[in-house]
Design an enzyme around this catalytic site. Structure first.
Site, PDB file in Angstrom:
ATOM      1  N   GLU A  82      -1.971  25.701  -0.712  1.00 19.70           N
ATOM      2  CA  GLU A  82      -2.868  26.719  -1.293  1.00 19.70           C
ATOM      3  C   GLU A  82      -2.765  26.712  -2.820  1.00 19.70           C
ATOM      4  OE1 GLU A  82      -5.511  28.515  -1.223  1.00 19.70           O
ATOM      5  OE2 GLU A  82      -5.030  30.277  -0.033  1.00 19.70           O
TER       6      GLU A  82
ATOM      7  N   THR B  63     -11.566  29.652  -7.226  1.00  9.69           N
ATOM      8  CA  THR B  63     -10.540  30.703  -7.223  1.00  9.69           C
ATOM      9  C   THR B  63      -9.786  30.726  -8.554  1.00  9.69           C
ATOM     10  OG1 THR B  63     -10.280  30.544  -4.839  1.00  9.69           O
ATOM     11  CG2 THR B  63      -8.462  31.536  -6.027  1.00  9.69           C
TER      12      THR B  63
HETATM   13  N1  HSE Z   1      -6.174  36.933  -3.470  1.00 10.47           N
HETATM   14  C1  HSE Z   1      -6.817  35.746  -3.876  1.00 10.47           C
HETATM   15  C2  HSE Z   1      -7.764  36.059  -5.016  1.00 10.47           C
HETATM   16  C3  HSE Z   1      -7.579  35.185  -2.721  1.00 10.47           C
HETATM   17  O1  HSE Z   1      -8.533  37.007  -4.874  1.00 10.47           O
HETATM   18  O2  HSE Z   1      -7.732  35.383  -6.035  1.00 10.47           O
HETATM   19  C4  HSE Z   1      -8.317  33.926  -3.030  1.00 10.47           C
HETATM   20  O3  HSE Z   1      -7.526  32.812  -2.814  1.00 10.47           O
END
Ligand code: HSE
Length: 306
Positions: free
Chosen positions: A128, A181
């Site tokens: 991830e 992201t």
């Molecule tokens: N919590 C993470 C974000 C989830 O909002 O950046 C996305 O990978």
């Protein structure tokens, strides 16, 4: 057993008030993967269908998490990975998490389950992190455990399983634009106002209580995000219209799924979840932006063998 085929589900992270800690698992959308033991040592990605992703193990999310596990075991064989990707990368419904989880789940099954789900999450975090440039587990944990999960801490990793009310359904619209992201994390403020923090943790605490007690009214009153949504919603076309129309259609709440661009809602009952789908359709069909919509019960099982 030398080969296994698995379903690795999409997930919704953050769930409005739980940035980086809360997530839930979907059952209507996910990737398929085949994991195979081979005489050749190491981790080799031999097939990728659906999207254009790297075959080099060290550059592929599924490969990196698989390598993290492989380096922790001592075996005289290797693994091949085939990825049949249905979740578009950058869609905000845990595409990288599904890849990261699928490889380690499949390898663990072929090895006779030497690792528990928390340990599998530890390996998957490495994959991830390749995609989001940060180690977080709010998509990984629901993909592995199913249902709602709360990541109490990343180091040491502590994951809490939260119950899902029986009649809770998610409706998710995925506009076909990509938001990375890493970029949507970079735009967030490094500090937040105390008043906002108070509102956010009050909502997160009450949402967890509401999930435990199947209190749909309290779920509705808790699904608010005063910290992240004001920034990220600007990246998502027609976000405010979708939010207004889905709440009017009966959704308990509406927020950004993960880092976007997908938008999630939660509803009580399938009938309302389908009305919410129509509300989303009517906003986006005028936009000229391609989209798809998923209606899903909360998947309490998580990644599984098929
Ligand atoms: N919590 C993470 C974000 C989830 O909002 O950046 C996305 O990978």
């Amino acid at each position: 057993m030398n080969e296994i085929k698995i379903f690795s589900p999409a997930t919704v992270a953050n769930v409005s008030c739980g940035f980086d800690v809360l997530g839930f698992c979907l059952d209507s959308v996910g990737d398929h993967m085949v994991i195979r033991k081979t005489d050749k040592k190491g981790i080799h990605i031999t097939k990728i269908e659906g999207f254009d992703l790297p075959y080099e193990t060290e550059l592929n999310v599924a490969g990196v998490s698989a390598l993290a596990m492989y380096n922790a075991i001592d075996v005289d064989f290797g693994f091949e990975i085939e990825i049949y990707k249905n979740i578009k990368p950058g869609s905000g419904i845990g595409s990288s998490a599904a890849s990261a989880v699928g490889s380690v789940f499949g390898m663990n099954e072929l090895l006779g389950r030497p690792f528990n789900k928390t340990q599998l999450t530890e390996f998957a975090i490495k994959g991830e992190a390749l995609a989001s440039k940060c180690e977080h587990a709010d998509n990984l944990a629901p993909a592995l455990f199913g249902g709602f999960t709360l990541v109490k801490s990343v180091s040491p990793l502590q994951i809490l399983e939260i119950p899902s009310p029986d009649d809770l359904y998610a409706t998710i619209i995925h506009p076909q634009i990509e938001i990375k992201t890493s970029e949507s994390r970079a735009m967030l403020p490094k500090e937040v106002a105390l008043q906002d923090a108070i509102a956010q943790w009050a909502n997160l605490g009450s949402l967890i209580h509401a999930l435990h007690t199947s209190d749909y009214e309290l779920i509705k009153n808790s699904l608010h995000d005063v910290i992240v949504e004001p920034y990220r919603s600007q990246l998502i076309p027609h976000y405010d219209d979708v939010k207004t129309s889905t709440i009017n259609a009966g959704a308990l709440g509406c927020g950004i799924s993960g880092s976007g661009p997908s938008i999630f809602t939660l509803s009580k009952g399938l009938e309302t979840a389908n009305k919410v789908k129509e509300a989303m359709q009517s906003v986006y069909s005028k936009s000229g932006i391609a989209f798809d919509i998923h209606v899903s019960k909360i998947n309490t099982e998580g990644v599984k063998i098929i």
